[in-house]
Design an enzyme around this catalytic site. Structure first.
Site, mmCIF file in Angstrom:
data_model
loop_
_atom_site.group_PDB
_atom_site.id
_atom_site.type_symbol
_atom_site.label_atom_id
_atom_site.label_comp_id
_atom_site.label_asym_id
_atom_site.label_seq_id
_atom_site.Cartn_x
_atom_site.Cartn_y
_atom_site.Cartn_z
ATOM 1 C CE LYS A 166 -0.059 -4.560 3.009
ATOM 2 N NZ LYS A 166 -0.383 -5.913 2.452
ATOM 3 C CB THR A 224 -0.905 -0.001 1.259
ATOM 4 O OG1 THR A 224 -1.543 1.256 1.385
ATOM 5 C CG2 THR A 224 -0.119 -0.251 2.535
ATOM 6 C CG ASP A 225 -1.187 4.960 -1.006
ATOM 7 O OD1 ASP A 225 -1.738 4.334 -0.070
ATOM 8 O OD2 ASP A 225 -1.784 5.811 -1.692
ATOM 9 C CD GLU A 226 -3.532 3.588 4.377
ATOM 10 O OE1 GLU A 226 -3.327 3.498 5.598
ATOM 11 O OE2 GLU A 226 -4.666 3.567 3.874
ATOM 12 C CE1 TYR A 263 -3.558 -2.608 5.611
ATOM 13 C CE2 TYR A 263 -3.388 -0.252 5.111
ATOM 14 C CZ TYR A 263 -3.439 -1.578 4.689
ATOM 15 O OH TYR A 263 -3.357 -1.868 3.347
#
Ligand code: NAD
Ligand code: DAU
Length: 352
Positions: free
Chosen positions: A163, A133-135, A159
């Site tokens: 990741k 993810t970009d997060e 989260y």
């Protein structure tokens, strides 16, 4: 054949359906734990398709994963399996560490045990593609450039931290053991079969049910939206032609503030399924308490995947959101199946 994990979830399910839509496609073994987010109804059209082998199980179960690898000898693993909802990670981070960190670790170790003794030709063509993810890059200020592959990791939620940890493990298994890995870091997806705990499907369903449309804080947080079929095509492209050990950022070049997204959905619904009182659905918008630690802005610089692998998204936000709203209007049976059980419990716990 290929082993897909988390293929009963939103993106994994779309990936499996897209992959097998090609009559010449290789078979898929689909390993999924069927958490609240896993839904076999998404895969109902594959019920009699012998190219889809579904296995109910956990990526953290080393014995199971190793036996699947030995039995089916896949040429690639595509890892979608994860706990994926930021708000749930705030209420209960343990499952995120368990699946996203320890589960990925187990999968890497199982893959390494299977891959190490393979003959050279199979060894060099094997791939472990990790979907991320970009997060992991944290939050951008309004005038920052979008995230590129060289941005530092600054995850802010349980989260995104989990990741980020999984991405680091994947990277280390390449550098230390030579496992041929690929990582994709993608922006916010939307489209068919999206579980209605996430903003876009939640707003569509709440609007149709006459319920409030909850917008966190001031609604000015920005996300970069990508239609899920575009994400699936990017993953296929990276699997085919990506350079091992590399990461590829995937995004839609569609930065939108949340409030604009919600207003756009309302406008599409106003035209496709007007309210009986002829008022706009936007009247149902309700500002609610902000998400703790809410990242303000994400945006992806997707030039590397375009330059090196010739991939570009096909949908604009306007075309993709129209298709998505239409899909929800056309699929009441899938929705009815989802809007039950733990999903209802979640709404009560979170929005009360
Ligand atoms: P999802 O929550 O809809 O689906 C996750 C799937 O994984 C479910 O089918 C679930 O049953 C399965 N799963 C969970 N734990 C498991 C375990 N221990 N073993 C086996 N299966 C397990 O998630 P999604 O939105 O489809 O996201 C898929 C992947 O893409 C995730 O890794 C997520 O981090 C990443 N991602 C998502 C987005 C997005 O916008 N949704 C964007 C970028 C990256
Ligand atoms: O950026 C990629 C990520 O996108 C993925 O890695 C995650 O798995 C995926 O869930 C998604 O995370 P977000 O937190 O951005 O998605 P969500 O749909 O939960 O929220 C989108 C934005 O809308 C976010 O700024 C929070 C806001 N929001 C969300 C909900 C559920 C609201 O304003 N109201 C809501 O009720």
């Amino acid at each position: 054949m290929i082993l897909v994990t988390g293929g009963a979830g939103f993106i994994g399910g779309n990936f499996v359906l897209d992959w097998l839509a090609n009559p010449k496609a290789e078979e898929i073994i689909n390993l999924d734990k069927l958490t609240y987010a896993g839904n076999l109804a998404t895969l109902a059209s594959l019920e009699n398709d012998p190219r889809h082998i579904f296995v109910h199980g956990d990526i953290g179960d080393r014995g199971l994963v190793e036996s699947l690898l030995q039995k089916y000898q896949p040429r690639a693993i595509v890892n979608f399996a994860a706990e994926s909802h930021v708000d749930r990670s705030i209420h209960g981070p343990a499952d995120f560490v368990q699946t996203n960190v320890l589960g990925t670790f187990n999968l890497l170790e199982s893959a390494r045990a299977y891959w190490s003794p393979l003959p050279d030709n199979q060894k060099s063509s094997f791939r472990f593609l990790h979907v991320s993810t970009d997060e992991v890059y944290g939050s951008l200020k309004a005038d920052d450039p979008p995230f590129s592959e060289t941005n530092t990791y600054e995850p802010n939620s349980p989260y995104s931290a989990s990741k980020a940890a999984s991405d680091h493990l994947v990277r280390a298994w390449f550098h230390t053991y030579g496992l041929p890995v690929l990582t994709t870091n993608c922006s916010n997806n939307y489209g068919p079969y999206h579980f209605p705990e996430k903003l876009i499907p939640l707003v569509i369903l709440n609007a149709l049910n006459g319920k409030p449309l909850p917008v966190y804080g001031d609604g000015q947080q920005i996300r970069d939206w990508l239609y899920v079929a575009d994400h699936c095509s990017a993953i296929r492209r990276v699997l085919e032609s990506g350079q091992i050990g590399e990461t590829y950022n995937v995004g839609g070049w569609n930065e939108k503030a949340n409030l604009d997204v919600v207003n756009t959905i309302c406008a599409v619904l106003d035209s496709l399924r007007p309210r009986s009182d002829h008022q706009s659905y936007s009247q149902q918008i309700t500002f609610v308490a902000d998400r703790p630690g809410h990242d303000r802005r994400y945006a992806i610089d997707a030039r590397k995947i375009e330059r090196e692998l010739n991939w570009k998204p096909q949908e604009t936000f306007d075309t993709g959101i129209r298709k998505t709203v239409q899909w929800y209007l056309d699929n009441p049976v899938w929705i009815e199946g989802v809007v039950s059980g733990s999903y209802r419990d979640w709404l009560k716990k979170h929005y009360n």
